[in-house]
Design a protein around this motif. Structure first.
Motif, PDB file in Angstrom:
ATOM      1  N   PHE A 183       0.837  -1.203   0.000  1.00 13.96           N
ATOM      2  CA  PHE A 183       0.000   0.000   0.000  1.00 13.96           C
ATOM      3  C   PHE A 183       0.872   1.254   0.000  1.00 13.96           C
ATOM      4  CE2 PHE A 183      -1.889   3.204   2.932  1.00 13.96           C
ATOM      5  CZ  PHE A 183      -2.979   3.596   2.169  1.00 13.96           C
ATOM      6  N   GLY A 184       1.886   1.282   0.855  1.00 17.81           N
ATOM      7  CA  GLY A 184       2.773   2.431   0.916  1.00 17.81           C
ATOM      8  C   GLY A 184       3.549   2.650  -0.369  1.00 17.81           C
ATOM      9  N   ILE A 185       3.986   1.565  -0.976  1.00 19.51           N
ATOM     10  CA  ILE A 185       4.714   1.671  -2.248  1.00 19.51           C
ATOM     11  C   ILE A 185       3.827   2.277  -3.323  1.00 19.51           C
ATOM     12  CG2 ILE A 185       5.731   0.326  -4.128  1.00 19.51           C
ATOM     13  CD1 ILE A 185       7.601   0.578  -1.796  1.00 19.51           C
ATOM     14  N   LEU A 186       2.574   1.838  -3.379  1.00 16.12           N
ATOM     15  CA  LEU A 186       1.651   2.375  -4.388  1.00 16.12           C
ATOM     16  C   LEU A 186       1.337   3.841  -4.127  1.00 16.12           C
ATOM     17  CD1 LEU A 186      -0.826  -0.615  -4.890  1.00 16.12           C
ATOM     18  CD2 LEU A 186       1.045   0.121  -6.373  1.00 16.12           C
ATOM     19  N   LEU A 187       1.245   4.236  -2.852  1.00 11.75           N
ATOM     20  CA  LEU A 187       1.031   5.647  -2.541  1.00 11.75           C
ATOM     21  C   LEU A 187       2.172   6.498  -3.081  1.00 11.75           C
ATOM     22  CD1 LEU A 187      -0.324   5.820   1.138  1.00 11.75           C
ATOM     23  CD2 LEU A 187      -1.598   5.949  -1.008  1.00 11.75           C
ATOM     24  N   ARG A 188       3.381   6.023  -2.902  1.00 12.70           N
ATOM     25  CA  ARG A 188       4.541   6.768  -3.397  1.00 12.70           C
ATOM     26  C   ARG A 188       4.562   6.793  -4.918  1.00 12.70           C
ATOM     27  NH1 ARG A 188       9.315   3.886  -0.248  1.00 12.70           N
ATOM     28  NH2 ARG A 188      10.585   5.186  -1.635  1.00 12.70           N
ATOM     29  N   GLN A 189       4.218   5.656  -5.524  1.00  9.12           N
ATOM     30  CA  GLN A 189       4.241   5.569  -6.981  1.00  9.12           C
ATOM     31  C   GLN A 189       3.155   6.431  -7.609  1.00  9.12           C
ATOM     32  OE1 GLN A 189       6.577   3.996  -8.514  1.00  9.12           O
ATOM     33  NE2 GLN A 189       5.893   3.862 -10.640  1.00  9.12           N
ATOM     34  N   TRP A 190       1.974   6.452  -7.000  1.00  9.35           N
ATOM     35  CA  TRP A 190       0.845   7.187  -7.560  1.00  9.35           C
ATOM     36  C   TRP A 190       0.734   8.608  -7.015  1.00  9.35           C
ATOM     37  CZ3 TRP A 190      -2.944   2.509  -6.636  1.00  9.35           C
ATOM     38  CH2 TRP A 190      -2.699   1.550  -7.613  1.00  9.35           C
ATOM     39  N   ARG A 191       1.542   8.944  -6.000  1.00  9.02           N
ATOM     40  CA  ARG A 191       1.576  10.287  -5.419  1.00  9.02           C
ATOM     41  C   ARG A 191       0.182  10.748  -4.970  1.00  9.02           C
ATOM     42  NH1 ARG A 191       6.612  12.337  -6.401  1.00  9.02           N
ATOM     43  NH2 ARG A 191       7.779  11.366  -8.097  1.00  9.02           N
ATOM     44  N   VAL A 192      -0.428   9.932  -4.112  1.00  8.36           N
ATOM     45  CA  VAL A 192      -1.757  10.238  -3.591  1.00  8.36           C
ATOM     46  C   VAL A 192      -1.606  10.730  -2.151  1.00  8.36           C
ATOM     47  CG1 VAL A 192      -4.082   9.369  -3.203  1.00  8.36           C
ATOM     48  CG2 VAL A 192      -2.677   8.385  -5.026  1.00  8.36           C
ATOM     49  N   THR A 193      -2.305  11.810  -1.788  1.00  6.87           N
ATOM     50  CA  THR A 193      -2.193  12.368  -0.448  1.00  6.87           C
ATOM     51  C   THR A 193      -2.980  11.540   0.571  1.00  6.87           C
ATOM     52  OG1 THR A 193      -4.096  13.814  -0.802  1.00  6.87           O
ATOM     53  CG2 THR A 193      -1.918  14.694  -1.356  1.00  6.87           C
ATOM     54  N   GLY A 194      -2.565  11.663   1.852  1.00 10.58           N
ATOM     55  CA  GLY A 194      -3.111  10.825   2.905  1.00 10.58           C
ATOM     56  C   GLY A 194      -4.602  10.948   3.111  1.00 10.58           C
ATOM     57  N   MET A 195      -5.140  12.176   3.230  1.00  9.21           N
ATOM     58  CA  MET A 195      -6.553  12.344   3.513  1.00  9.21           C
ATOM     59  C   MET A 195      -7.420  11.896   2.340  1.00  9.21           C
ATOM     60  SD  MET A 195      -6.858  13.135   6.579  1.00  9.21           S
ATOM     61  CE  MET A 195      -8.630  13.359   6.544  1.00  9.21           C
ATOM     62  N   ARG A 196      -6.927  12.108   1.126  1.00  9.91           N
ATOM     63  CA  ARG A 196      -7.689  11.625  -0.040  1.00  9.91           C
ATOM     64  C   ARG A 196      -7.774  10.095  -0.025  1.00  9.91           C
ATOM     65  NH1 ARG A 196      -6.450  15.054  -5.596  1.00  9.91           N
ATOM     66  NH2 ARG A 196      -7.552  16.961  -4.964  1.00  9.91           N
ATOM     67  N   VAL A 197      -6.673   9.464   0.355  1.00  7.81           N
ATOM     68  CA  VAL A 197      -6.676   8.002   0.430  1.00  7.81           C
ATOM     69  C   VAL A 197      -7.628   7.534   1.531  1.00  7.81           C
ATOM     70  CG1 VAL A 197      -5.292   5.987   1.014  1.00  7.81           C
ATOM     71  CG2 VAL A 197      -4.381   7.717  -0.511  1.00  7.81           C
ATOM     72  N   ALA A 198      -7.577   8.188   2.701  1.00  5.76           N
ATOM     73  CA  ALA A 198      -8.470   7.807   3.798  1.00  5.76           C
ATOM     74  C   ALA A 198      -9.927   7.915   3.377  1.00  5.76           C
ATOM     75  CB  ALA A 198      -8.197   8.700   5.015  1.00  5.76           C
ATOM     76  N   ALA A 199     -10.266   8.986   2.670  1.00  7.35           N
ATOM     77  CA  ALA A 199     -11.636   9.171   2.212  1.00  7.35           C
ATOM     78  C   ALA A 199     -12.012   8.121   1.167  1.00  7.35           C
ATOM     79  CB  ALA A 199     -11.808  10.578   1.643  1.00  7.35           C
ATOM     80  N   ALA A 200     -11.093   7.845   0.244  1.00  7.15           N
ATOM     81  CA  ALA A 200     -11.366   6.873  -0.819  1.00  7.15           C
ATOM     82  C   ALA A 200     -11.533   5.472  -0.247  1.00  7.15           C
ATOM     83  CB  ALA A 200     -10.251   6.903  -1.855  1.00  7.15           C
ATOM     84  N   VAL A 201     -10.632   5.078   0.658  1.00  4.40           N
ATOM     85  CA  VAL A 201     -10.721   3.748   1.272  1.00  4.40           C
ATOM     86  C   VAL A 201     -11.997   3.647   2.098  1.00  4.40           C
ATOM     87  CG1 VAL A 201      -9.667   2.200   2.973  1.00  4.40           C
ATOM     88  CG2 VAL A 201      -8.234   3.338   1.251  1.00  4.40           C
ATOM     89  N   GLY A 202     -12.355   4.719   2.814  1.00  8.61           N
ATOM     90  CA  GLY A 202     -13.581   4.706   3.594  1.00  8.61           C
ATOM     91  C   GLY A 202     -14.810   4.519   2.731  1.00  8.61           C
ATOM     92  N   LEU A 203     -14.880   5.254   1.617  1.00  6.98           N
ATOM     93  CA  LEU A 203     -16.046   5.131   0.746  1.00  6.98           C
ATOM     94  C   LEU A 203     -16.100   3.751   0.093  1.00  6.98           C
ATOM     95  CD1 LEU A 203     -18.528   6.354  -0.558  1.00  6.98           C
ATOM     96  CD2 LEU A 203     -17.066   7.317  -2.349  1.00  6.98           C
ATOM     97  N   MET A 204     -14.952   3.224  -0.350  1.00 11.36           N
ATOM     98  CA  MET A 204     -14.932   1.880  -0.928  1.00 11.36           C
ATOM     99  C   MET A 204     -15.390   0.846   0.099  1.00 11.36           C
ATOM    100  SD  MET A 204     -14.086   2.162  -4.118  1.00 11.36           S
ATOM    101  CE  MET A 204     -13.833   0.441  -4.469  1.00 11.36           C
ATOM    102  N   SER A 205     -15.031   1.058   1.368  1.00 12.23           N
ATOM    103  CA  SER A 205     -15.463   0.140   2.417  1.00 12.23           C
ATOM    104  C   SER A 205     -16.964   0.214   2.622  1.00 12.23           C
ATOM    105  CB  SER A 205     -14.739   0.477   3.727  1.00 12.23           C
ATOM    106  OG  SER A 205     -13.336   0.402   3.568  1.00 12.23           O
ATOM    107  N   VAL A 206     -17.522   1.429   2.562  1.00 17.25           N
ATOM    108  CA  VAL A 206     -18.972   1.605   2.698  1.00 17.25           C
ATOM    109  C   VAL A 206     -19.692   0.907   1.552  1.00 17.25           C
ATOM    110  CG1 VAL A 206     -20.840   3.304   2.619  1.00 17.25           C
ATOM    111  CG2 VAL A 206     -18.811   3.742   4.020  1.00 17.25           C
TER     112      VAL A 206
END
Length: 304
Positions: A183-206
């Motif tokens: 997960f961390g490697i992909l964040l670095r590769q895709w350059r996604v910010t932390g809060m955007r990821v938290a929101a995206a993962v939360g919505l996908m979980s919902v």
């Protein structure tokens, strides 16, 4: 005529004004993650299932963070992208949480709080070298070898005191750590910010996990423990250990730089044992303390 003060952002003591705040943010993030481990172990101990804990970790915060997705654009999942969001949620969302929480059923608290972050660091070193072509320095090699030695100590204790299912529990935490590293490697590769990821993962979980939970697992077991225990999990798992450390760690990176900030997750195992002792009365064994100390030495070399 008196000279004007320097504008470099350095105080007369030689420290940047944000150094203390950055350190406090990093320590706060580590404490929040450690609190999440302790409350998860408490939940498993009283009878909440890994599925119950996972819904508390992601469903409520997913609902809370939906406005961020709406603000940044639903069509591309708040700037993350639906395809990438699904992958990131699979690696860091309920799937990873279910694996880790199940590990607490089989092995002591100190195993999970050390093995998961240690494996995440170890797998991160390997994946960064293989996928991102980062230089594998001698210090990192020594750190990786030392971390492995610490993990072996935990494995020996599991086999000697628990049996083969103890090794299985350790492997579950190792798997959770490896998922987090990818997960961390992909964040670095895709350059996604932390809060955007938290929101995206939360919505996908919902959208994906919560229908499975509510339709096929149900809330009967969860509701047996009343509002107090469930509210504890919602607040600590969802907010304190879920959203808060992402914000604090991102702030620490901004104030201190990625290199300095990367040392703070190494504090999680020690903080977890302290919180576990103070809040849950869990006393680590000598073998766990030796394994923890070995892993921390490995962190020191790996993060140079």
């Amino acid at each position: 005529m008196q000279a004007s003060p320097p504008k470099s952002g350095i105080s007369p003591s030689g420290k940047t004004p944000g150094l203390l705040m950055g350190a406090l943010c990093g320590v706060g993030a580590a404490l929040a993650w450690a609190a999440g481990f302790a409350v998860a172990k408490h939940g498993i101990s009283i009878g909440l299932t890994p599925a119950d804990l996972a819904i508390h970790r992601y469903f409520w915060t997913g609902l809370l963070l939906i406005p961020l997705i709406v603000r940044d654009g639903v069509t591309d999942l708040g700037g993350v992208g639906w395809g990438r969001g699904f992958i990131l949620a699979a690696l860091s969302g309920p799937t990873q949480a279910l694996v880790a929480y199940t590990g607490f059923i089989y092995v002591p608290f100190g195993h999970g709080t050390t093995i998961q972050p240690a494996t995440a660091a170890l797998a991160g070193i390997v994946l960064a070298a293989v996928l991102l072509k980062e230089r594998l320095s001698a210090s990192r090699v020594v750190g990786a070898a030392t971390i492995i030695a610490g993990l072996v100590v935990f494995g020996i204790e599991s086999f000697a005191t628990i049996g083969t299912h103890g090794i299985g529990g350790d492997l579950l935490f190792a798997t959770a750590g490896a998922l987090w590293a990818l997960f961390g490697i992909l964040l670095r590769q895709w350059r996604v910010t932390g809060m955007r990821v938290a929101a995206a993962v939360g919505l996908m979980s919902v959208l994906v996990y919560s229908p499975i939970y509510f339709l096929f697992i149900g809330t009967e077991n969860m509701l047996r423990f009343g509002w107090g225990e469930n509210l504890l999990q919602i607040v600590v798992q969802g907010l304190v250990a879920g959203v808060l450390p992402i914000f604090l760690f991102a702030r620490a990176v901004t104030l201190l730089g990625a290199g300095r900030a990367s040392t703070f997750p190494a504090l999680v195992p020690g903080f977890s044992l302290i919180i576990g002792f103070l809040a849950l009365g869990i006393v680590p064994t000598i073998a766990q303390l030796i394994g923890l100390a070995t892993v921390l030495v490995g962190f020191r070399f790996a993060l140079r």
